[in-house]
Design a protein around this motif. Structure first.
Motif, PDB file in Angstrom:
ATOM      1  N   GLY A   1       0.874  -1.167   0.104  1.00 37.85           N
ATOM      2  CA  GLY A   1      -0.267  -0.165  -0.046  1.00 37.85           C
ATOM      3  C   GLY A   1       0.815   1.260  -0.028  1.00 37.85           C
ATOM      4  O   GLY A   1       0.633   2.079  -0.599  1.00 37.85           O
ATOM      5  N   TRP A   2       1.802   1.452   0.679  1.00 37.67           N
ATOM      6  CA  TRP A   2       2.980   2.420   0.836  1.00 37.67           C
ATOM      7  C   TRP A   2       3.367   2.697  -0.350  1.00 37.67           C
ATOM      8  O   TRP A   2       3.603   3.906  -0.989  1.00 37.67           O
ATOM      9  CB  TRP A   2       3.915   1.922   1.881  1.00 37.67           C
ATOM     10  N   ALA A   3       3.632   1.556  -1.140  1.00 39.37           N
ATOM     11  CA  ALA A   3       4.642   1.701  -2.336  1.00 39.37           C
ATOM     12  C   ALA A   3       3.468   2.091  -3.594  1.00 39.37           C
ATOM     13  O   ALA A   3       4.215   2.931  -4.367  1.00 39.37           O
ATOM     14  CB  ALA A   3       5.274   0.399  -3.025  1.00 39.37           C
ATOM     15  N   THR A   4       2.515   1.707  -3.656  1.00 39.98           N
ATOM     16  CA  THR A   4       1.184   2.205  -4.459  1.00 39.98           C
ATOM     17  C   THR A   4       0.928   3.596  -4.206  1.00 39.98           C
ATOM     18  O   THR A   4       0.788   4.370  -5.054  1.00 39.98           O
ATOM     19  CB  THR A   4       0.099   1.099  -4.159  1.00 39.98           C
ATOM     20  N   TYR A   5       0.856   4.091  -2.933  1.00 41.74           N
ATOM     21  CA  TYR A   5       0.539   5.436  -2.855  1.00 41.74           C
ATOM     22  C   TYR A   5       1.795   6.372  -3.047  1.00 41.74           C
ATOM     23  O   TYR A   5       1.162   7.358  -3.846  1.00 41.74           O
ATOM     24  CB  TYR A   5       0.423   5.587  -1.022  1.00 41.74           C
ATOM     25  N   TRP A   6       2.997   5.807  -3.054  1.00 49.60           N
ATOM     26  CA  TRP A   6       3.988   6.678  -3.401  1.00 49.60           C
ATOM     27  C   TRP A   6       4.389   6.827  -4.902  1.00 49.60           C
ATOM     28  O   TRP A   6       4.674   7.740  -5.608  1.00 49.60           O
ATOM     29  CB  TRP A   6       5.397   6.517  -2.668  1.00 49.60           C
ATOM     30  N   HIS A   7       3.914   5.748  -5.562  1.00 49.43           N
ATOM     31  CA  HIS A   7       4.342   5.851  -7.059  1.00 49.43           C
ATOM     32  C   HIS A   7       3.094   6.639  -7.597  1.00 49.43           C
ATOM     33  O   HIS A   7       3.443   7.304  -8.776  1.00 49.43           O
ATOM     34  CB  HIS A   7       4.401   4.338  -7.693  1.00 49.43           C
TER      35      HIS A   7
END
Length: 458
Positions: A259-265
């Protein structure tokens, strides 16, 4: 890596750092489908010890890609520097999305507390493990070593996932390990530090010390230390244990991490896109978030967005709406507090605590995760989900006594919490424990709603 990709990697790195992310150097490499399948089978590492398991995984990944059933867009390894792989043949936008995604993973690896004690030199260590097993095969025969590996891997989940986080008192450590012993990886210890002379027999009537001193979930570590095995066999048990512990935090944070990686990409890349690229981005994002079943990307991303919006608006739960206006004003926070809260969440939470705190019926209804008529069953569904995430879904088993009934037999106990064991798998594990320990092994559990004692070798 192509110059165009290298330029975008640097641009995205600068944007990530400016946004507040922090991470070690990230090394990107473009690979073809065959090499990507091999890396995925090896858990992201270019070298692993020889075993049929990796070949089976390789064939699964290769055939999935070959028949168009799926492709691996991201493969990133928690090392220092971080190693990440891009699939050759993807569009430029897909590669940019993956690179932004990887920078966020690298930030998560560095800052989330679950990853703090995990070694960052596993790239080299996996190579050492491979060399150790190959040498054992040369000396003791490939078949015997592979058969022993099969037994060891069947027990790879009988570890204490909290072991890397336990700080033992220095006095106890010194009492157990003399100062003159050289500190090396556990699987090398029998060779570098030969065992001391066996202790003299205890005086008649002396009470033996319990073994283990207290119940332990680290069954694999106990066997590596106390089972009547050859040094090379104990070394292999330590290798399997060390690699299992390395992957523990990744399993414990899958939803939050993705979720963190998807939020930031999304945050890093979207402002840089042309209208044409925005359409392709929307298609890629839809495919990522629309996967059926428990989709960690979607659930983690939506929950993080929910947290950000609640903290930006000063709304911290349904009870907020019941407050008088004056009380509400006391709880208002300025816009921007949401992002600060997200950085705090990524440090302190694992999936269990993240979902326990933020997965609410109101969120699930608002995000169309449940229908209104399903709300009465939400609490039960949430408990089931949290139970599945506990210990990565594996049963919790403790070794309670290695001298059961004063006969040198192992006695283990399953922490029954409403879910019975798969008896076929449990009996196979007990058989392998018996083969390693050399004496009968017993497991206390619940079968058919009643206490039962499963045994092997008795």
């Amino acid at each position: 890596m192509r110059e165009e990709l290298r330029s975008w990697a640097e641009k995205l790195r600068e944007r990530a750092l400016a946004a507040g992310l922090s991470f070690p150097p990230v090394l990107f490499e473009e690979v073809g489908p065959e090499e990507m399948a091999m890396l995925a089978a090896y858990g992201g590492f270019p070298h692993r010890y020889p075993h049929w398991r990796w070949g089976s995984e390789y064939l699964r990944y290769r055939e999935t890609y070959r028949y168009g059933l799926g492709r691996i867009y991201e493969l990133v390894v928690n090392t220092h520097p971080v190693h990440a792989y891009l699939l050759r043949g993807n569009t430029l936008l897909a590669q940019k999305l993956v690179m932004a995604h990887v920078y966020a993973h690298a930030d998560f690896f560095q800052n989330n507390l679950a990853f703090r004690p995990i070694p960052k030199d596993m790239l080299d260590e996996m190579g050492h493990h491979a060399a150790y097993v190959k040498k054992a095969m040369e000396r003791h025969g490939a078949r015997s070593v592979e058969e022993f590996l099969d037994m060891a891997l069947s027990l790879e989940n009988l570890i204490d996932p909290h072991a890397p986080y336990i700080q033992r008192p220095q006095e106890a450590e010194e009492e157990e390990r003399p100062r003159e012993r050289l500190r090396v990886r556990p699987y090398l210890d029998p060779y570098v530090n030969p065992p001391p002379e066996p202790p003299k027999e205890a005086e008649e009537g002396a009470r033996p010390r319990p073994l283990p001193p207290k119940p332990t979930r680290d069954v694999l570590g106990f066997l590596a230390q106390h089972a009547p095995l050859a040094p090379w066999q104990k070394g292999i048990l330590e290798i399997v244990r060390e690699e299992s512990l390395y992957y523990v935090p990744q399993a414990a944070t899958k939803i939050l991490n993705e979720g963190w990686a998807t939020y930031w990409h999304t945050r890093l890349l979207l402002p840089l896109l042309s209208p044409e690229e925005a359409v392709e981005f929307a298609e890629l994002q839809a495919g990522l978030l629309a996967s059926p079943g428990l989709n960690p990307y979607r659930l983690g991303y939506l929950l993080l967005k929910e947290v950000e919006e609640r903290w930006d608006k000063g709304r911290f739960g349904p009870e907020y709406e019941a407050l008088p206006l004056g009380e509400k004003l006391r709880y208002e926070r300025p816009v921007g507090e949401g992002l600060k809260k997200l950085f705090q969440v990524r440090i302190v939470h694992t999936d269990l605590s993240f979902l326990e705190e933020f997965l609410t019926p109101e969120f699930a209804l608002r995000r169309n995760l449940v229908a209104p008529e399903e709300l009465p069953r939400f609490a039960e569904a949430k408990r089931t989900l949290l139970f599945r995430l506990t210990n990565a879904g594996y049963p919790i088993v403790e070794l309670r006594d290695a001298n059961y009934a004063n006969r040198g037999e192992l006695f283990l106990e399953h922490a029954y919490e409403g879910m019975e064991l798969d008896l076929k798998k449990a009996k196979a594990v007990l058989e392998n424990l018996h083969r390693l320990w050399g004496r009968p092994v017993h497991l206390k559990t619940v079968v058919g709603g009643k206490e039962a004692l499963l045994s092997a070798g008795a």
